[in-house]
Scaffold this motif. Structure first.
Motif, PDB file in Angstrom:
ATOM      1  N   SER A 149     -19.858  -2.841  -1.125  1.00 66.28           N
ATOM      2  CA  SER A 149     -19.055  -2.101  -0.151  1.00 66.28           C
ATOM      3  C   SER A 149     -19.781  -0.842   0.325  1.00 66.28           C
ATOM      4  N   ARG A 150     -20.322  -0.082  -0.626  1.00 68.92           N
ATOM      5  CA  ARG A 150     -20.989   1.179  -0.248  1.00 68.92           C
ATOM      6  C   ARG A 150     -22.254   0.929   0.563  1.00 68.92           C
ATOM      7  N   THR A 151     -22.993  -0.096   0.160  1.00 64.87           N
ATOM      8  CA  THR A 151     -24.235  -0.378   0.901  1.00 64.87           C
ATOM      9  C   THR A 151     -23.906  -0.750   2.342  1.00 64.87           C
ATOM     10  N   LEU A 152     -22.883  -1.591   2.500  1.00 65.79           N
ATOM     11  CA  LEU A 152     -22.526  -2.004   3.858  1.00 65.79           C
ATOM     12  C   LEU A 152     -22.056  -0.802   4.685  1.00 65.79           C
ATOM     13  N   SER A 153     -21.249   0.061   4.082  1.00 58.35           N
ATOM     14  CA  SER A 153     -20.774   1.243   4.823  1.00 58.35           C
ATOM     15  C   SER A 153     -21.941   2.106   5.249  1.00 58.35           C
ATOM     16  N   SER A 154     -22.901   2.270   4.342  1.00 59.42           N
ATOM     17  CA  SER A 154     -23.993   3.164   4.723  1.00 59.42           C
ATOM     18  C   SER A 154     -24.896   2.506   5.758  1.00 59.42           C
ATOM     19  N   ILE A 155     -24.995   1.186   5.742  1.00 59.06           N
ATOM     20  CA  ILE A 155     -25.812   0.500   6.758  1.00 59.06           C
ATOM     21  C   ILE A 155     -25.141   0.567   8.135  1.00 59.06           C
ATOM     22  N   THR A 156     -23.838   0.310   8.177  1.00 57.91           N
ATOM     23  CA  THR A 156     -23.164   0.200   9.479  1.00 57.91           C
ATOM     24  C   THR A 156     -22.612   1.539   9.966  1.00 57.91           C
ATOM     25  N   GLY A 157     -22.454   2.502   9.058  1.00 62.90           N
ATOM     26  CA  GLY A 157     -21.820   3.769   9.441  1.00 62.90           C
ATOM     27  C   GLY A 157     -20.312   3.624   9.552  1.00 62.90           C
ATOM     28  N   PHE A 158     -19.781   2.469   9.178  1.00 64.55           N
ATOM     29  CA  PHE A 158     -18.332   2.241   9.189  1.00 64.55           C
ATOM     30  C   PHE A 158     -17.791   2.644   7.829  1.00 64.55           C
ATOM     31  N   SER A 159     -17.166   3.821   7.749  1.00 63.75           N
ATOM     32  CA  SER A 159     -16.657   4.171   6.427  1.00 63.75           C
ATOM     33  C   SER A 159     -15.365   3.406   6.166  1.00 63.75           C
ATOM     34  N   VAL A 160     -15.089   3.248   4.882  1.00 61.09           N
ATOM     35  CA  VAL A 160     -13.901   2.509   4.471  1.00 61.09           C
ATOM     36  C   VAL A 160     -12.739   3.507   4.429  1.00 61.09           C
ATOM     37  N   GLN A 161     -11.583   3.120   4.930  1.00 58.43           N
ATOM     38  CA  GLN A 161     -10.438   4.042   4.907  1.00 58.43           C
ATOM     39  C   GLN A 161     -10.092   4.371   3.446  1.00 58.43           C
ATOM     40  N   PRO A 162      -9.700   5.619   3.158  1.00 56.79           N
ATOM     41  CA  PRO A 162      -9.509   6.016   1.752  1.00 56.79           C
ATOM     42  C   PRO A 162      -8.493   5.157   1.004  1.00 56.79           C
ATOM     43  N   ASN A 163      -7.458   4.667   1.703  1.00 49.54           N
ATOM     44  CA  ASN A 163      -6.454   3.872   0.985  1.00 49.54           C
ATOM     45  C   ASN A 163      -6.695   2.367   1.097  1.00 49.54           C
ATOM     46  N   LYS A 164      -7.896   1.972   1.455  1.00 54.39           N
ATOM     47  CA  LYS A 164      -8.223   0.538   1.532  1.00 54.39           C
ATOM     48  C   LYS A 164      -8.153  -0.081   0.129  1.00 54.39           C
ATOM     49  N   ALA A 165      -7.529  -1.265   0.046  1.00 53.96           N
ATOM     50  CA  ALA A 165      -7.421  -1.956  -1.241  1.00 53.96           C
ATOM     51  C   ALA A 165      -8.801  -2.164  -1.856  1.00 53.96           C
ATOM     52  N   ILE A 166      -8.904  -1.998  -3.140  1.00 54.07           N
ATOM     53  CA  ILE A 166     -10.075  -2.253  -3.983  1.00 54.07           C
ATOM     54  C   ILE A 166     -11.238  -1.277  -3.775  1.00 54.07           C
ATOM     55  N   VAL A 167     -11.653  -1.034  -2.512  1.00 59.70           N
ATOM     56  CA  VAL A 167     -12.876  -0.245  -2.308  1.00 59.70           C
ATOM     57  C   VAL A 167     -12.650   1.121  -1.660  1.00 59.70           C
ATOM     58  N   GLY A 168     -11.402   1.459  -1.333  1.00 61.62           N
ATOM     59  CA  GLY A 168     -11.116   2.775  -0.755  1.00 61.62           C
ATOM     60  C   GLY A 168     -11.297   3.866  -1.806  1.00 61.62           C
TER      61      GLY A 168
END
Ligand code: KIV
Ligand code: ZN
Length: 505
Positions: free
Chosen positions: A271-290
């Motif tokens: 999850s973190r690698t993908l966020s840092s690659i795409t610049g799409f941060s995960v919403q804080p209350n997202k299930a499992i990875v927020g």
């Protein structure tokens, strides 16, 4: 009763990547593919080879690198598409050709302008063509959930007769509800005579927020493959999120007696690698990875947690790879401790990347008392080591209420040191002006400038994301530093380097 094995088909690099703002470069795709392979994904859909030369090359490179998973390439029901996929997938140890065509009245009439009979013919022909290249052929009925029952059954039967070994029934527009999605699989299982020769697959989009629920309903009804993406990225509202599907099955085996080959402890790093690659941060209350998925703020909850973790925690943070590591790093930490920390966090670095990151870590530890895991993850997400034509050297900024705000910037351009000074409406504007003075790029537009604090505290690192666009090409740069101005300059330079690389191509 033994648990049924579910095949995890990850389409982060295809359905995910094709959504706006999520495009990835070859190196980034390879990095994600390596993580997906390590975490136990069964099939990695690496792209749509006919779409562009870049897509072709990335499918080919993923096919070369992936060690365990089957690699899939998407194709329309066209011979040229299928041949391109077959060619790109050649180096793969296990290759799957995935061909699709729309089957709903709406899509057949307006999108394809084809009659149902012509669609049936295209299915038979495309699947048979794909079978010439591999025994592993997946056929998808695009917009299956809005397809008439009888016609859907005829299409599925035709695809299996022509040699399809996996039948995917997508909820392409995220329209279905769980009961209805399950009923479609029951229908096909009960009415298609040769259905025992194929594996059924779910593929759900999240337009109504039901992608995970629909996917789980589909496997309860008999499907045995799930298509999904990391963080749920994908067209419009996204695809079903892999982490949600896998953790639902792991947490509720009483109701969902299925197992997967996924090492759930790798979910966080993926999850973190993908966020840092795409610049799409995960919403804080997202299930499992927020960021808040395992945080307990209210007094009542904290009290319950202290008495028994199970009061408010249905799964442990460790099960998804969130560790509160005992090893706290500071300026006295050496190479070994740093290496161990990186491994504990789930990352694998080559020698050069390790040396570079270690240097940055030492520099950070000199300026920050405690270096937290989040700080190291931010450094690892910093993509300056990949593209090196323009290098940051040093920066002096004059800011404050009495302008003009000025930036004096030193860069190395093709190895030569260059200096400039610029003023702007604020220090960031001045820095970006200075970069433009040294390396003019008049056709590029700044699409996004985003800053967030990596941890708490006034000495927290700032993580900066910059997105640039030039003639339809979008690139992203990311950097972290305790000095927001330095992180901003670096992030911009990294984005510019990527743009130059893209231009060369
Ligand atoms: O959503 C969809 O229908 C798809 C197909 C191409 C499989 O992504
Ligand atoms: Zn899709």
């Amino acid at each position: 009763m033994g648990k049924d094995r579910i095949i995890i088909f990850d389409t982060t690099l295809r359905d995910g990547e094709q959504s706006p703002g999520c495009s990835m470069h070859l190196e980034e795709k390879l990095c994600m593919a390596e993580i997906l392979d390590r975490m136990g994904v069964d099939v990695i859909e690496a792209g749509f080879p006919i779409a562009s030369q870049g897509d072709f090359e990335s499918v080919q490179e993923v096919a070369k690198r992936v060690k365990n998973a089957a690699v899939a390439g998407l194709c329309r029901a066209k011979t040229a598409d299928i041949e391109a996929s077959a060619e790109a997938l050649k180096p793969a140890k296990r290759r799957r050709i995935h061909t699709f065509i729309s089957t709903s009245p709406l899509h057949m009439q307006f999108k394809l302008q084809m009659s149902p009979e012509a669609v049936l013919e295209a299915i038979a022909e495309s699947v048979a063509t794909a079978r010439k290249f591999t025994d592993d052929v997946e056929w998808s009925a695009e917009d299956a959930t809005r397809t008439e029952d009888d016609f859907l059954c005829r299409c599925v039967e035709t695809a299996i007769k022509a040699g399809a070994t996996t039948i995917n029934l997508p909820d392409t527009v995220g329209y279905s509800i769980p009961e209805e999605y399950a009923a479609m699989f029951t229908l096909v299982l009960n009415h298609v005579p040769n259905i025992d020769r194929a594996v059924l697959s779910v593929h759900c989009h999240n337009d109504l927020g039901l992608a995970a629920a629909n996917s789980l309903a589909g496997i309860t009804a008999g499907a045995r493959q799930m298509e999904c993406t990391v963080n749920g990225i994908g067209e419009r509202a996204g695809n079903a999120a892999m982490e949600e599907l896998v953790m639902a099955m792991r947490t509720r085996p009483d109701k969902l007696p299925f197992e997967t080959g996924i090492d759930t402890a790798m979910i966080t790093i993926a999850s973190r690698t993908l966020s840092s690659i795409t610049g799409f941060s995960v919403q804080p209350n997202k299930a499992i990875v927020g960021a808040n998925a395992f945080a307990h703020e209210s007094g009542i909850h904290q009290d319950g947690m202290l008495k028994n973790q199970k009061t408010y925690e249905i799964m442990t943070p460790e099960s998804v790879g969130l560790h509160k590591s005992e090893l706290v790093l500071g300026k006295h930490s050496g190479r070994h401790a740093f290496k161990k920390k990186i491994e504990d966090l789930g990352y694998q670095l080559g020698d050069n990347a390790f040396q570079e990151i270690f240097k940055r870590f030492k520099d950070l530890a000199d300026r920050k008392k405690t270096v937290f895991d989040e700080d190291i993850i931010a450094l690892l997400g910093d993509d300056g080591t990949l593209y090196e034509r323009i290098k940051f050297d040093s920066l002096r900024v004059q800011a404050g209420s009495e302008g003009p705000q000025t930036a004096t910037l030193f860069l190395l351009v093709d190895g030569k040191k260059v200096e400039t000074e610029a003023t702007g409406n604020g220090p960031i504007d001045a820095i970006f002006m200075a970069i433009s003075n040294i390396f003019p790029h008049p056709d590029a537009n700044l699409l996004l400038y985003q800053v967030h604090a990596v941890t708490g505290g006034t000495d927290a690192q700032a993580s900066v994301t910059v997105k640039l666009e030039e003639n339809g090409i979008t690139v992203m740069g990311q950097s972290a530093d305790v000095d927001t101005m330095v992180a901003s300059a670096r992030a911009y330079i990294y984005a510019l380097n990527k743009l130059l690389k893209k231009r060369e191509k």
